[in-house]
Design a protein around this motif. Structure first.
Motif, mmCIF file in Angstrom:
data_model
loop_
_atom_site.group_PDB
_atom_site.id
_atom_site.type_symbol
_atom_site.label_atom_id
_atom_site.label_comp_id
_atom_site.label_asym_id
_atom_site.label_seq_id
_atom_site.Cartn_x
_atom_site.Cartn_y
_atom_site.Cartn_z
ATOM 1 N N SER A 27 -22.904 -13.983 -70.530
ATOM 2 C CA SER A 27 -22.069 -14.567 -71.575
ATOM 3 C C SER A 27 -20.787 -13.744 -71.741
ATOM 4 C CB SER A 27 -22.845 -14.624 -72.901
ATOM 5 O OG SER A 27 -23.180 -13.325 -73.346
ATOM 6 N N PRO A 28 -19.673 -14.441 -72.035
ATOM 7 C CA PRO A 28 -19.527 -15.900 -72.079
ATOM 8 C C PRO A 28 -19.662 -16.510 -70.689
ATOM 9 C CG PRO A 28 -17.401 -14.847 -72.336
ATOM 10 C CD PRO A 28 -18.407 -13.741 -72.357
ATOM 11 N N ALA A 29 -20.334 -17.640 -70.612
ATOM 12 C CA ALA A 29 -20.723 -18.240 -69.339
ATOM 13 C C ALA A 29 -19.531 -18.519 -68.433
ATOM 14 C CB ALA A 29 -21.508 -19.524 -69.601
ATOM 15 N N LEU A 74 -26.537 -5.110 -58.962
ATOM 16 C CA LEU A 74 -26.049 -6.482 -59.042
ATOM 17 C C LEU A 74 -24.551 -6.448 -59.334
ATOM 18 C CD1 LEU A 74 -27.079 -9.457 -58.957
ATOM 19 C CD2 LEU A 74 -26.963 -9.407 -61.454
ATOM 20 N N VAL A 75 -23.772 -6.982 -58.411
ATOM 21 C CA VAL A 75 -22.317 -7.058 -58.569
ATOM 22 C C VAL A 75 -21.967 -8.440 -59.087
ATOM 23 C CG1 VAL A 75 -20.101 -6.952 -57.371
ATOM 24 C CG2 VAL A 75 -21.958 -5.408 -56.694
ATOM 25 N N TYR A 76 -21.189 -8.506 -60.167
ATOM 26 C CA TYR A 76 -20.895 -9.794 -60.794
ATOM 27 C C TYR A 76 -19.408 -10.140 -60.807
ATOM 28 C CZ TYR A 76 -20.200 -6.535 -64.676
ATOM 29 O OH TYR A 76 -19.801 -5.470 -65.450
ATOM 30 N N ALA A 77 -18.550 -9.269 -60.284
ATOM 31 C CA ALA A 77 -17.107 -9.551 -60.226
ATOM 32 C C ALA A 77 -16.444 -8.516 -59.329
ATOM 33 C CB ALA A 77 -16.493 -9.539 -61.623
ATOM 34 N N PHE A 99 -26.763 -10.454 -70.037
ATOM 35 C CA PHE A 99 -25.578 -9.628 -69.813
ATOM 36 C C PHE A 99 -24.410 -10.188 -70.604
ATOM 37 C CE2 PHE A 99 -21.657 -8.287 -67.865
ATOM 38 C CZ PHE A 99 -21.881 -6.940 -67.607
ATOM 39 N N ASN A 100 -23.852 -9.352 -71.454
ATOM 40 C CA ASN A 100 -22.685 -9.726 -72.247
ATOM 41 C C ASN A 100 -21.479 -8.936 -71.759
ATOM 42 O OD1 ASN A 100 -20.816 -9.070 -74.777
ATOM 43 N ND2 ASN A 100 -21.786 -11.066 -75.118
ATOM 44 N N GLU A 106 -28.941 -6.069 -71.118
ATOM 45 C CA GLU A 106 -30.156 -5.828 -71.897
ATOM 46 C C GLU A 106 -31.322 -6.475 -71.139
ATOM 47 O OE1 GLU A 106 -32.201 -6.876 -76.234
ATOM 48 O OE2 GLU A 106 -30.307 -7.803 -75.639
ATOM 49 N N PHE A 107 -32.360 -5.698 -70.886
ATOM 50 C CA PHE A 107 -33.496 -6.202 -70.125
ATOM 51 C C PHE A 107 -34.530 -6.826 -71.053
ATOM 52 C CE2 PHE A 107 -31.536 -3.026 -67.397
ATOM 53 C CZ PHE A 107 -31.416 -3.747 -66.213
ATOM 54 N N ILE A 108 -34.932 -8.060 -70.712
ATOM 55 C CA ILE A 108 -35.846 -8.830 -71.549
ATOM 56 C C ILE A 108 -37.298 -8.524 -71.201
ATOM 57 C CG2 ILE A 108 -36.458 -11.148 -72.351
ATOM 58 C CD1 ILE A 108 -33.606 -10.128 -73.011
#
Length: 436
Positions: A27-29, A74-77, A99-100, A106-108
Motif C-alpha cells: 500500500s498504496p496499491a 524481495l525487491v519491489y522497485a 508493506f506500507n 510487517e509480517f503477519i
C-alpha cells in the motif's frame, strides 16, 4: 516520493512443485507493479522468482519445494539497493506480510520473522527508556536498575523463544551492552562502543548471507563517537575497528562487504571517510585478489574523491588548471552546447556569480563537443567563464578523467585545486555557493 518501477518482459515460469507461498499486500496499491525475489548466500543474490502486484496491491509468489531455507530479499522497485527488504524463510511455512511505503514491512505470520521483528521493537524501546534517564537532571538508581533489568529480561526471553530457529542467530548477535550498575553518560557511551561487537560472530554464514553485518558496521562507523562533532580521525578509527572484525572472514567476503560500506558512506555524504576505506582496505584487497574491475573502480574513485587534488588538464597551449591562480575557488562545469539542461542551468550560474563577485569563484567550463560551430556561438554569452573545448565529446579524456557521466556536472575546487564539493543538482550547487 517518486519511484521507478519494474516492467519486465515475459519470464518463463520455473517448473516444479510449489510447496509454500510468499504473500503480501502493498500500500498504496498504485505505487507498486512488480517484484523480484532473490535467495542470499555467500555474498551472492540468486534469482528465484518474479511476481506481479495486482491493482489491489496483492502479491503471491509460489515457493518451489527445492527453495532452500535461509535469507531472502524481495525487491519491489528500482534502484534495487534502495527498495528491498530481507526476510527469513524456514522452508516449512508460508511467509505473509503487509508493506506500507512509509512504515515498511510487517509480517503477519512466520514465527521466524515475527520473532525477530517483535524482538527488535521490544529491545529498541527498552533501550530508549534506559537512555532517557540521562536526559534527566538527576539519576534515580532504582529506576535505572529496573530499566536495565528490563533490557536484560527481553534479551533472555527472546533468546529462549527463538532457540532452534534461524532468527536466533540474529537475536543472539543483537544482544546489547547491559550495564550492571549505574554509569555516567560518558562511561555508558564508552562501554556501549567497547562491547558493540561482542555478541557478533562475523564468521556466521547466516549473518553473512544477510545485510545484518553491513547494517551493524555502518551504524558503528557513523554513530559510535564520544563527541557530537566527530573528526575525520574518529571515523577512520571506527573503520579500522570494523575492518578488524571482518578479518576473520574470507578475503572475497571482506572485499564485497567493504565495497558495500563504501557505497553507503558515499550515500550518507561521507565521501572523505569512504576515501580512507578505499585507500586503506578496498584497493589493497582488490590487488591481493587480482580483481582488475575493482582495482579500476577504486582508482577512479580515488582520483576525483572529495579532499583530493583535482586532476590537471590543459586549458590551452600555454595554461593548465594548475596554472590558474587568480581566484579563491574554481568551479568546473562539464557541459555541452546541445544539452538542454546545460543551456538552462549555465545562465543561472553565470547570473549568480556576476551578482556575487565577493565569492571570488572562477568558472572553467569544459564543453563536451563534436564540432566547434555551436559551441563557439554559445560561449559568447558567458565571457567571464574560462572555456575549454573537449573535442570528441564523451570520447574525450576529460569526462573519463573526472568520472563524468552526465551533463551538466559540477566540481568545486579551492585555491589549491583540491575538490571541496561535487554538487549533483543546480539547487545543490547554489546551496554550496551560498555558504562560500
Amino acid at each position: 516520493m517518486f519511484k521507478q518501477f519494474f516492467y519486465f518482459s515475459v519470464i518463463l515460469p520455473i517448473l516444479g512443485f510449489s510447496q509454500h507461498q510468499l504473500k503480501g499486500v502493498f500500500s498504496p496499491a498504485n505505487e507498486f507493479k512488480a517484484t523480484m525475489l532473490y535467495h542470499l548466500s555467500e555474498g551472492n543474490a540468486t534469482y528465484m522468482s518474479y511476481g506481479t502486484v495486482n491493482p489491489q496491491g496483492e502479491l503471491q509468489i509460489e515457493l518451489e519445494a527445492s527453495a532452500p531455507s535461509g535469507i531472502y530479499k524481495l525487491v519491489y522497485a528500482l534502484p534495487q539497493a534502495d527498495h528491498n527488504f530481507e526476510f527469513i524463510y524456514d522452508a516449512n511455512h508460508d511467509v505473509v506480510f503487509n508493506f506500507n511505503i512509509d512504515s515498511g514491512v510487517e509480517f503477519i505470520n512466520s514465527k521466524e520473522n515475527q520473532l525477530f521483528q517483535t524482538y527488535t521493537q521490544a529491545i529498541n524501546n527498552a533501550q530508549k527508556e534506559l537512555l532517557q534517564m540521562y536526559a534527566k537532571p538527576s539519576m534515580d538508581s532504582r529506576v535505572y536498575k529496573r530499566r536495565s533489568q528490563k533490557v536484560d529480561s527481553i534479551q533472555k526471553r527472546y533468546t529462549l523463544l527463538s532457540k532452534g530457529t534461524i532468527a536466533a542467530r540474529f537475536i543472539n548477535a543483537s544482544q546489547p551492552y547491559i550495564a550492571v550498575k549505574v554509569e555516567s553518560s560518558d562511561s555508558y557511551t564508552k562501554n556501549v562502543k567497547a562491547h558493540y561487537f561482542d555478541a557478533i560472530n562475523f564468521k556466521d554464514q547466516v549473518l553473512q548471507n544477510s545485510n545484518f553485518l553491513i547494517d551493524k558496521s555502518i551504524d558503528y562507523i557513523l554513530r559510535m563517537h564520544t563527541s557530537s562533532t566527530p573528526l575525520l580521525q574518529d571515523y577512520k578509527t571506527n573503520i579500522d575497528t570494523v575492518c578488524q572484525q571482518f578479518l576473520t572472514t574470507k578475503p572475497s567476503f571482506q572485499l564485497t562487504s567493504f565495497v558495500t560500506l563504501n557505497d553507503l558512506l558515499i550515500e550518507f555524504n561521507q565521501e572523505t571517510v569512504a576515501l580512507y576505506l578505499t585507500k586503506t582496505y578496498i584497493l589493497p584487497l582488490a590487488i591481493q585478489l587480482k580483481n582488475p574491475e575493482q582495482i579500476v573502480k577504486s582508482k577512479d574513485f580515488m582520483r576525483v574523491a572529495l579532499g583530493v587534488k583535482a586532476p590537471n588538464f590543459e586549458i590551452n597551449d600555454q595554461t593548465s588548471l594548475y596554472d590558474l591562480e587568480a581566484a579563491a575557488n574554481y568551479l568546473l562545469i562539464f557541459w555541452s552546447s546541445d544539452c538542454g539542461h546545460c543551456l538552462k542551468e549555465l545562465p543561472k550560474v553565470y547570473s549568480y556569480l556576476a551578482s556575487h563577485p565577493e565569492k571570488d569563484i572562477q568558472v572553467v567550463a569544459i564543453g563536451l563537443e563534436k564540432t566547434t560551430e555551436k559551441w563557439e556561438k554559445t560561449i559568447k554569452i558567458w565571457p567571464e567563464f574560462i572555456h575549454v573545448f573537449a573535442d570528441g565529446k564523451w570520447e574525450n579524456k576529460l569526462p573519463k578523467l573526472y568520472e563524468v557521466e552526465a551533463t551538466p556536472s559540477y566540481y568545486l575546487l579551492d585555491a589549491s585545486k583540491t575538490i571541496t564539493s561535487k554538487p549533483y543538482l543546480l539547487k545543490d550547487l547554489m546551496n554550496v555557493l551560498d555558504q562560500k
